[in-house]
Design an enzyme around this catalytic site. Structure first.
Site, mmCIF file in Angstrom:
data_model
loop_
_atom_site.group_PDB
_atom_site.id
_atom_site.type_symbol
_atom_site.label_atom_id
_atom_site.label_comp_id
_atom_site.label_asym_id
_atom_site.label_seq_id
_atom_site.Cartn_x
_atom_site.Cartn_y
_atom_site.Cartn_z
ATOM 1 N N ASP B 14 3.453 2.762 11.076
ATOM 2 C CA ASP B 14 3.138 3.246 9.732
ATOM 3 C C ASP B 14 3.057 4.764 9.782
ATOM 4 O O ASP B 14 2.951 5.361 10.851
ATOM 5 C CB ASP B 14 1.794 2.665 9.292
ATOM 6 C CG ASP B 14 1.387 3.110 7.893
ATOM 7 O OD1 ASP B 14 2.265 3.256 7.037
ATOM 8 O OD2 ASP B 14 0.183 3.320 7.670
ATOM 9 N N SER B 15 3.053 5.387 8.613
ATOM 10 C CA SER B 15 2.897 6.840 8.545
ATOM 11 C C SER B 15 1.481 7.284 8.883
ATOM 12 O O SER B 15 1.251 8.458 9.138
ATOM 13 C CB SER B 15 3.260 7.330 7.149
ATOM 14 O OG SER B 15 2.515 6.634 6.182
ATOM 15 N N CYS B 77 4.861 0.127 6.658
ATOM 16 C CA CYS B 77 4.737 1.273 5.762
ATOM 17 C C CYS B 77 5.747 1.043 4.658
ATOM 18 O O CYS B 77 6.943 0.945 4.917
ATOM 19 C CB CYS B 77 5.078 2.555 6.526
ATOM 20 S SG CYS B 77 5.249 4.019 5.487
ATOM 21 N N ASN B 78 5.247 0.918 3.442
ATOM 22 C CA ASN B 78 6.148 0.622 2.334
ATOM 23 C C ASN B 78 7.171 1.724 2.121
ATOM 24 O O ASN B 78 8.323 1.457 1.787
ATOM 25 C CB ASN B 78 5.344 0.404 1.049
ATOM 26 C CG ASN B 78 4.730 -0.968 1.028
ATOM 27 O OD1 ASN B 78 5.351 -1.903 0.569
ATOM 28 N ND2 ASN B 78 3.533 -1.113 1.569
ATOM 29 N N THR B 79 6.767 2.969 2.331
ATOM 30 C CA THR B 79 7.675 4.086 2.106
ATOM 31 C C THR B 79 8.832 4.028 3.098
ATOM 32 O O THR B 79 9.998 4.154 2.710
ATOM 33 C CB THR B 79 6.918 5.416 2.216
ATOM 34 O OG1 THR B 79 5.822 5.387 1.303
ATOM 35 C CG2 THR B 79 7.801 6.586 1.889
ATOM 36 N N GLU B 157 -9.110 6.297 0.931
ATOM 37 C CA GLU B 157 -9.524 7.111 2.081
ATOM 38 C C GLU B 157 -10.875 7.780 1.825
ATOM 39 O O GLU B 157 -11.616 8.060 2.768
ATOM 40 C CB GLU B 157 -8.424 8.107 2.452
ATOM 41 C CG GLU B 157 -7.179 7.320 2.904
ATOM 42 C CD GLU B 157 -6.156 8.119 3.667
ATOM 43 O OE1 GLU B 157 -6.202 9.352 3.629
ATOM 44 O OE2 GLU B 157 -5.288 7.468 4.308
ATOM 45 N N CYS B 189 1.589 -1.274 -1.072
ATOM 46 C CA CYS B 189 1.141 -0.165 -0.218
ATOM 47 C C CYS B 189 0.051 -0.736 0.674
ATOM 48 O O CYS B 189 -0.811 -1.475 0.201
ATOM 49 C CB CYS B 189 0.588 0.974 -1.077
ATOM 50 S SG CYS B 189 -0.221 2.275 -0.116
ATOM 51 N N THR B 190 0.118 -0.397 1.959
ATOM 52 C CA THR B 190 -0.823 -1.016 2.905
ATOM 53 C C THR B 190 -2.273 -0.562 2.695
ATOM 54 O O THR B 190 -3.182 -1.160 3.269
ATOM 55 C CB THR B 190 -0.408 -0.693 4.364
ATOM 56 O OG1 THR B 190 -0.183 0.708 4.457
ATOM 57 C CG2 THR B 190 0.840 -1.457 4.746
ATOM 58 N N HIS B 191 -2.489 0.463 1.890
ATOM 59 C CA HIS B 191 -3.876 0.834 1.577
ATOM 60 C C HIS B 191 -4.506 -0.103 0.545
ATOM 61 O O HIS B 191 -5.724 -0.205 0.466
ATOM 62 C CB HIS B 191 -3.933 2.245 0.986
ATOM 63 C CG HIS B 191 -3.920 3.345 2.012
ATOM 64 N ND1 HIS B 191 -2.896 3.527 2.888
ATOM 65 C CD2 HIS B 191 -4.821 4.328 2.285
ATOM 66 C CE1 HIS B 191 -3.149 4.583 3.659
ATOM 67 N NE2 HIS B 191 -4.309 5.079 3.314
#
Lengths: 270, 270
Positions: B14-15, B77-79, B157, B189-191
């Site tokens: 992931d980023s 990571c979706n992006t 975050e 989105c993984t968040h």
């Protein structure tokens, strides 16, 4: 100094687009000066990275601007100024180096009437304690109250400059600082000048807002004068914008910060 | 496949820290599998960077994980999945490659009852149109309604998982999607899995939330089975966490995503 030396550009840099608020203030205060701006848009934001990483990136940008033959370096990024200003001074080979923290701290200390000063910024800037340390060096009698506001940057980039969400967020972040009855509030992040109308509302008329973009431009004018580096006339000032990435919405967001068209933007590959 | 081949770890990347929600789902669904996780914390977030930059970073991470001898690659990571999945497939040398978009799109299409599906994600993911495209390939009859939610990552975050600001933001972002009377909403989105309770509230009981961390773990289990790569037993699973920077609050935020202690974290210098 010869006119040729004075005609060299001022180098301004930031982790992204935020430093364009400093460029905007410089264009207004020093309209004859040419500027080369570097925004590290491929690696933004710095505010959540480690000190070692920020120092490494800062050195790379400083070298890049020195190669562009700048006559002054302005660190228009609170995070870099807070944790990596030493790196820039070490590499600058005698060229004057200014930064937004030095400018904001000086302005706050010289205008605060009650010696109670609030500072808001990114988590890295606030945790570095750089504003409080610098203000205490300038005047040991001041009391400094700091608050990290991590959501302000994304709110500005979303364009929610006057939005109920931003107002609610500002009320929550500013509550502890305002409870200390500060008379001044330093906007310790280059994104925050765009929130000035809303922050003025939330903070109330009794609190003076210190915009470090404006104070940096003022400090730059003084320092150029002292060093005999002020450009006196000639061709129109030249503005160059260099970035490490041209992301989605860059033009829109950049122009919101700069307050005018960016023109052509140059991209470097690192 | 030999037990030695099956005992190789799954590579997840992931980023930043968001992909740890996928690791958490994998640990629960596949407790015998070892995992090596890479989070590009020095260059996060990718969601606002250009396609060329994201492709370059993705290739670098893929090479790194291949050197760790992984048996499967998961783009958490979706992006990266939206704009650089091709790069990973090209470099993977036949190793199975899974991603959160493939998993989320499959799950949404197979469970949606009304064929009206909402997708939320970062601006880059949404603008890439990758979810809508994949869902239409799987079932041309579905209608997809997408919405970028750039403030959700910073809100998560900040830890404002159940906060009036987050609720107000969610109401604003979801309004146009809910107006289309979707029956499912993909958390692209993984968040976002950390916002599930709040989003369930805002979206209402009639909307099924598709958590792509959970659906990715399920797809990984199926794929390991098909390829004969499922680990059958032996020593306890080994978990390795590698990052490109160890920023402020990394441990706190990482453990919020993972739902348990991260243990020792390894840092690479790039």
């Amino acid at each position: 100094m010869s006119p040729a030396e004075a005609s060299r550009p001022i180098g301004v840099f930031d982790s992204g687009v935020g430093g364009l608020t400093v460029v905007r203030a410089l264009m207004e205060r020093l309209p004859l000066e040419s500027i080369v701006y570097f925004g590290d848009t491929a690696r933004v934001p710095y505010g959540v990275k480690s000190v070692a990483t920020i120092e490494h990136f800062t050195a790379q940008i400083t070298d890049f601007l020195l190669q562009r033959d700048v006559k002054m370096l302005i660190i228009a990024c609170n995070t870099m100024a807070a944790v990596a200003a030493e790196v820039v001074h070490r590499l600058a080979r005698g060229i004057p180096v200014l930064d937004v923290i030095e400018a904001g701290a000086r302005a706050a200390v010289s205008t605060s009437t009650g010696r109670r000063i609030g500072v808001i910024g990114t988590p890295t800037t606030i945790n570095s304690n750089a504003y409080a340390r610098r203000m205490h060096e300038l005047d040991p009698s001041v009391r400094v109250y700091s608050q990290a506001c991590p959501l302000f940057v994304p709110l500005v980039e979303e364009g929610w400059l006057d939005h109920p969400v931003t107002r609610l967020t500002a009320q929550e972040y500013l509550r502890p600082v305002l409870a200390e009855e500060v008379d001044s509030l330093v906007l310790g992040c280059t994104h925050y000048p765009l929130l000035k109308p809303l922050l003025r509302d939330v903070a109330g008329a009794g609190v003076r807002l210190i915009d470090s973009a404006v104070t940096t431009a003022e400090l730059a004018a003084q320092r150029l004068q002292q060093e005999g580096l002020t450009r006196q006339g000639g061709a129109a000032a030249d503005y160059r914008f260099v970035v490490s990435d041209v992301p989605l919405r860059f033009q829109t967001i950049g122009e919101r910060f700069l307050g005018r068209s960016l023109g052509q933007v140059e991209k470097v590959d690192w």
